[in-house]
Design a protein around this motif. Structure first.
Motif, PDB file in Angstrom:
ATOM      1  N   ALA A  50       0.850  -1.189   0.000  1.00 41.59           N
ATOM      2  CA  ALA A  50       0.000   0.000   0.000  1.00 41.59           C
ATOM      3  C   ALA A  50       0.881   1.233   0.000  1.00 41.59           C
ATOM      4  CB  ALA A  50      -0.926  -0.003   1.215  1.00 41.59           C
ATOM      5  N   GLU A  51       0.332   2.322  -0.476  1.00 41.92           N
ATOM      6  CA  GLU A  51       1.078   3.576  -0.513  1.00 41.92           C
ATOM      7  C   GLU A  51       1.233   4.140   0.901  1.00 41.92           C
ATOM      8  OE1 GLU A  51       2.643   4.439  -2.945  1.00 41.92           O
ATOM      9  OE2 GLU A  51       1.656   3.623  -4.721  1.00 41.92           O
ATOM     10  N   LEU A  52       2.273   4.930   1.094  1.00 35.98           N
ATOM     11  CA  LEU A  52       2.570   5.451   2.426  1.00 35.98           C
ATOM     12  C   LEU A  52       1.479   6.396   2.927  1.00 35.98           C
ATOM     13  CD1 LEU A  52       6.426   6.013   2.267  1.00 35.98           C
ATOM     14  CD2 LEU A  52       5.143   4.042   3.136  1.00 35.98           C
ATOM     15  N   GLU A  53       0.750   7.031   2.023  1.00 39.44           N
ATOM     16  CA  GLU A  53      -0.344   7.910   2.445  1.00 39.44           C
ATOM     17  C   GLU A  53      -1.424   7.110   3.173  1.00 39.44           C
ATOM     18  OE1 GLU A  53       1.820   9.818  -0.878  1.00 39.44           O
ATOM     19  OE2 GLU A  53       0.974   7.812  -0.572  1.00 39.44           O
ATOM     20  N   VAL A  54      -1.662   5.891   2.722  1.00 41.02           N
ATOM     21  CA  VAL A  54      -2.627   5.017   3.393  1.00 41.02           C
ATOM     22  C   VAL A  54      -2.098   4.611   4.768  1.00 41.02           C
ATOM     23  CG1 VAL A  54      -3.718   2.733   3.302  1.00 41.02           C
ATOM     24  CG2 VAL A  54      -3.649   4.178   1.253  1.00 41.02           C
ATOM     25  N   LEU A  55      -0.838   4.250   4.810  1.00 45.59           N
ATOM     26  CA  LEU A  55      -0.215   3.873   6.081  1.00 45.59           C
ATOM     27  C   LEU A  55      -0.311   5.003   7.100  1.00 45.59           C
ATOM     28  CD1 LEU A  55       1.434   1.951   7.852  1.00 45.59           C
ATOM     29  CD2 LEU A  55       3.498   2.752   6.685  1.00 45.59           C
ATOM     30  N   GLU A  56      -0.055   6.228   6.656  1.00 43.47           N
ATOM     31  CA  GLU A  56      -0.093   7.372   7.577  1.00 43.47           C
ATOM     32  C   GLU A  56      -1.487   7.557   8.171  1.00 43.47           C
ATOM     33  OE1 GLU A  56       2.420   8.865   8.716  1.00 43.47           O
ATOM     34  OE2 GLU A  56       3.997   8.441   7.247  1.00 43.47           O
TER      35      GLU A  56
END
Length: 275
Positions: free
Chosen positions: A151-157
Motif C-alpha cells: 500500500a502507498e505510504l499515504e494510506v499507512l499514515e
C-alpha cells in the motif's frame, strides 16, 4: 467518469462501476469507494501468536476480523476463498466499526487484547480499519494489522496512529519474485521502514520451494531487515501446497531451520513457523 485508485502501486484506472484488481474498491459516480466497508467474511477469537506475533502481548487472544479482496495474486494463498473473491461471490455480514469495537470489549474477560485486521488484505478497505481501530483504541484496547504491505505510504499514515502492532508479509527479496505475485518489492520495503518507526513490527517470509528458498536471498533479506532494526522479529515459515500451487511438495523442515539460522546471523529474533 474515469477514476484512479490511489491506495496501492497498481493505480487502477476505473471506469464507472468498475472494480480494481483487489475486487474491493470501485468507481462510484467518479469516486473510488471502499465497497467492502464493514462487510465481514470471518470473525474469530485467536491466540495472538497465530497472526503471527510472538513478541507482542504474548499469551493473549485477539478478535480477528476479515473481509474480502486482495491486491496481490499469490498462487499459494491460504485464504483464497475470501481474498480472491469479490462482492458478488463473498458471503458477508455487515458489522459497523462501533459494533466490532463493542464485540472486542465484550471478549476482554476471555483474554482478548483487541482487534486484528487479517485473513484477506485489510488495506484494500483501509477506511474500515481506520474507523474501527480508532474506536478500539478509545476503548483502551490494541489494534493489530496483518498485511502484505503493498500500500502507498499515504494510506499507512492514515491508520498508523491507531495501530499498535503489525505482521507484514515479506514474500521474498527479489523484484522478480514480487512481480510474479503481482507486487512491488520497493513498495513493501518502504512500508516496512515507515511502519517500524512508530509501531511494533514483525515480518513473515513463507519459504516456497524453487521460488524464494536460496540461501543468498535470505542472507540479503536478513541484512536489509537488520539495517532497519536488528530487533525486528522474522518468522520463517513452511509452505504447504495450496490453491494454484499444488505442483510441489511442502518445504522440507530442515530447509526452514537452515534459512532461519542464516537469518540469525543478522537478526536477534527469528522464529520457525508451520514446522
Amino acid at each position: 467518469m474515469k477514476a484512479v485508485c490511489q491506495v496501492c502501486m497498481h493505480r487502477c484506472q476505473l471506469e464507472e462501476g468498475q472494480f480494481g484488481i483487489c475486487r474491493a474498491r470501485k468507481n462510484q459516480d467518479g469516486k473510488v469507494v471502499c465497497e467492502n466497508y464493514g462487510q465481514v467474511t470471518s470473525l474469530a477469537l485467536d491466540p495472538i501468536e497465530k497472526k503471527p506475533l510472538n513478541m507482542f502481548h504474548p499469551g493473549s487472544m485477539i478478535l480477528s476480523v476479515g473481509s474480502y479482496g486482495c491486491n496481490l495474486r499469490c498462487p499459494f494463498c491460504q485464504n483464497y476463498e475470501i481474498s480472491m473473491e469479490g462482492a458478488a461471490e463473498a458471503e458477508t455480514l455487515y458489522i459497523s466499526p462501533q459494533d466490532l469495537a463493542d464485540k472486542a470489549l465484550g471478549c476482554k474477560d476471555l483474554g482478548n487484547a483487541g482487534v486484528a485486521f487479517t485473513y484477506n488484505e485489510p488495506l484494500v478497505g483501509y477506511e474500515y480499519v481506520r474507523d474501527t481501530a480508532k474506536l478500539v483504541k478509545e476503548a483502551g484496547m490494541v489494534n493489530v494489522l496483518v498485511t502484505n504491505g503493498s500500500a502507498e505510504l499515504e494510506v499507512l499514515e492514515e491508520i498508523l496512529p491507531y495501530i499498535d502492532a503489525m505482521n507484514i508479509d515479506l514474500k521474498g527479496f527479489t523484484a522478480e519474485y514480487y512481480r510474479k505475485l503481482g507486487g512491488d518489492l520497493k513498495v513493501v520495503k518502504a512500508f516496512i521502514q515507515r511502519a517500524a518507526k512508530d509501531c511494533h513490527v514483525e515480518l513473515t517470509t513463507l519459504i516456497v520451494p524453487g521460488e524464494n528458498d536460496r540461501m543468498e536471498e535470505m542472507e540479503a533479506e536478513a541484512q536489509w531487515i537488520a539495517s532497519v532494526d536488528e530487533n525486528i522479529p522474522l518468522h520463517v515459515t513452511r509452505f504447504f501446497p495450496r490453491y494454484h500451487m499444488t505442483d510441489r511438495e511442502a518445504t522440507e523442515v530442515n530447509e526452514v531451520y537452515h534459512l532461519a539460522d542464516v537469518a540469525r546471523k543478522h537478526l536477534k529474533n527469528v522464529f520457525e513457523g508451520n514446522c
